[in-house]
Design an enzyme around this catalytic site. Structure first.
Site, short mmCIF file in Angstrom:
data_model
loop_
_atom_site.label_atom_id
_atom_site.label_comp_id
_atom_site.label_asym_id
_atom_site.label_seq_id
_atom_site.Cartn_x
_atom_site.Cartn_y
_atom_site.Cartn_z
N HIS A 122 0.81 -1.23 0.00
CA HIS A 122 0.00 0.00 0.00
C HIS A 122 0.84 1.27 0.00
O HIS A 122 0.28 2.37 -0.15
CB HIS A 122 -0.92 0.02 1.22
CG HIS A 122 -1.99 -1.02 1.20
ND1 HIS A 122 -2.82 -1.22 0.13
CD2 HIS A 122 -2.36 -1.94 2.13
CE1 HIS A 122 -3.65 -2.22 0.39
NE2 HIS A 122 -3.39 -2.67 1.60
N ASP A 159 -2.82 -10.80 -2.21
CA ASP A 159 -3.41 -10.26 -1.00
C ASP A 159 -4.87 -9.89 -1.26
O ASP A 159 -5.23 -9.53 -2.38
CB ASP A 159 -2.62 -9.01 -0.58
CG ASP A 159 -2.97 -8.51 0.81
OD1 ASP A 159 -2.18 -8.75 1.74
OD2 ASP A 159 -4.01 -7.85 0.96
N HIS A 161 -6.42 -7.33 -0.37
CA HIS A 161 -6.52 -5.91 -0.66
C HIS A 161 -5.71 -5.57 -1.92
O HIS A 161 -4.64 -6.13 -2.13
CB HIS A 161 -5.98 -5.07 0.51
CG HIS A 161 -6.63 -5.36 1.81
ND1 HIS A 161 -6.11 -6.26 2.72
CD2 HIS A 161 -7.76 -4.87 2.36
CE1 HIS A 161 -6.90 -6.31 3.78
NE2 HIS A 161 -7.90 -5.48 3.60
N ASP A 246 -4.69 -12.85 3.70
CA ASP A 246 -5.92 -12.35 4.30
C ASP A 246 -7.16 -12.58 3.44
O ASP A 246 -8.25 -12.14 3.81
CB ASP A 246 -5.79 -10.86 4.64
CG ASP A 246 -5.04 -10.06 3.60
OD1 ASP A 246 -4.73 -10.60 2.53
OD2 ASP A 246 -4.74 -8.88 3.86
#
Length: 335
Positions: A122, A159, A161, A246
């Site tokens: 990120h 991931d 995200h 995740d």
């Protein structure tokens, strides 16, 4: 597998009850104690020059000063302590090590996996967010291009995200291909299928936003029908996996349904993909916030490279996933 690991990454203190905490690495190491063929390597921390190669210099100065002053909340989610900068350098250095090992030709049981924190995907060019300060995979990719004789690098982010930071850093570049399979609508709200790169990087970004509830079969369909042919066309010398865990069905902060076996299956798919395009393969840890599911996911990837054949899913992809993948096949001229 060979795992990059540094005790310095435990010193990044996010405070009580933060989901991204040192227990994540402790849980992974504890889970790997029961596995054969585990080897740990402590790599050199990334240099300031290597980090500046993918991040704005003024931003990096600000992070260094923030940590030297004791840290605190960079934003409501992203926390630093006095030792965070050293931890971030260690994590980025492990990612560089994974890239170098992959390109040195260490496949199979010696495939490298960088276990660093804070995570990185990120972190955009000029800001920290989403628990991330330095984009570890981006540092590794750029170092490979600058110093290790490779012309093209692909990064596949599984991931849950979207890795907005990695996309941001390379979106206008044609020498780095970025692909992400993630939960649609989840933080940070980026990663729409129309985001395909710009300028010289147009067509070098592939986003596959899957609906909540997608599981093993959905991820595998996206890999088989989208990622594999696009990576084959891009023909990278290095394939890095931004490996978050995740999307697991029991992770506390997502709504996806990937099983532990699903991570073994994805690891097996990317191993075959790297072999097919004759690319080095390395893994870089990203998210995963259920300690049991995180440690089990990493262990399943390790066992796959240690010789355990994964078991194919017995369910079909979710009906809402199929149109997303079909539309992207058309967008990338894969029909």
């Amino acid at each position: 597998m060979r795992f990059g690991y540094s005790e310095a990454c435990l010193d990044h203190d996010t405070g009580d009850r933060h989901p991204e905490n040192p227990d994540r690495l402790r849980a992974i190491k504890e889970g790997l104690k029961r596995k054969h063929g585990v080897d740990y390597v402590e790599a050199d921390p990334a240099s300031r020059a290597a980090i500046d190669a993918v991040h704005d210099t003024d931003y990096v100065d600000e992070v260094v000063g923030f940590c030297e002053s004791g840290g605190g909340n960079w934003d409501p989610d992203t926390v630093a302590s006095g030792d965070t900068w050293d931890a971030a350098r260690a994590a980025a250095g492990q990612a560089q090590w994974a890239a170098a090992e992959a390109l040195a030709g260490t496949p199979g049981r010696d495939t490298p996996f960088a276990l660093g924190r804070p995570p990185g995907h990120h972190a955009v060019y000029d800001d920290a967010m989403g628990f991330c300060f330095v984009n570890n995979a981006a540092v590794a990719a750029q170092s490979a291009l600058d110093d290790l004789g490779v012309d093209r690098v692909a990064i596949f982010d599984w991931d849950v995200h979207h890795g907005n930071g990695t996309q941001d850093i390379f979106s206008d570049r044609g020498d780095v291909f970025y692909a992400s399979i993630h939960e649609d609508g989840l933080y940070p709200g980026t990663g729409d299928e129309t985001e395909v790169g710009e300028g010289d990087g147009e067509g070098a970004t592939l986003n596959v936003p899957l609906p909540a509830g997608a599981g093993d079969a959905d991820f595998l369909l996206a890999i088989d029908d989208l990622l594999a042919p696009v990576i084959d066309r891009f023909d990278p010398g290095l394939l890095l996996i931004s490996a978050g865990f995740d999307a697991h069905r029991h992770d506390p902060i997502s709504r996806m349904r990937v099983s532990s076996e699903g991570y073994a299956l994805m690891a097996d798919r990317v191993r075959t993909l790297a072999e097919d395009v004759d690319a080095g393969l390395g893994f870089v840890l990203e998210g995963g916030y259920g300690l049991d599911t995180l440690s089990e996911g990493v262990a399943m990837v390790h066992e796959t490279f240690d010789g355990r054949p994964p078991i194919e899913p017995d369910k079909d992809p979710e009906s809402k996933s199929v149109p997303v993948i079909e539309e992207l096949r058309e967008r990338f001229d894969l029909e």
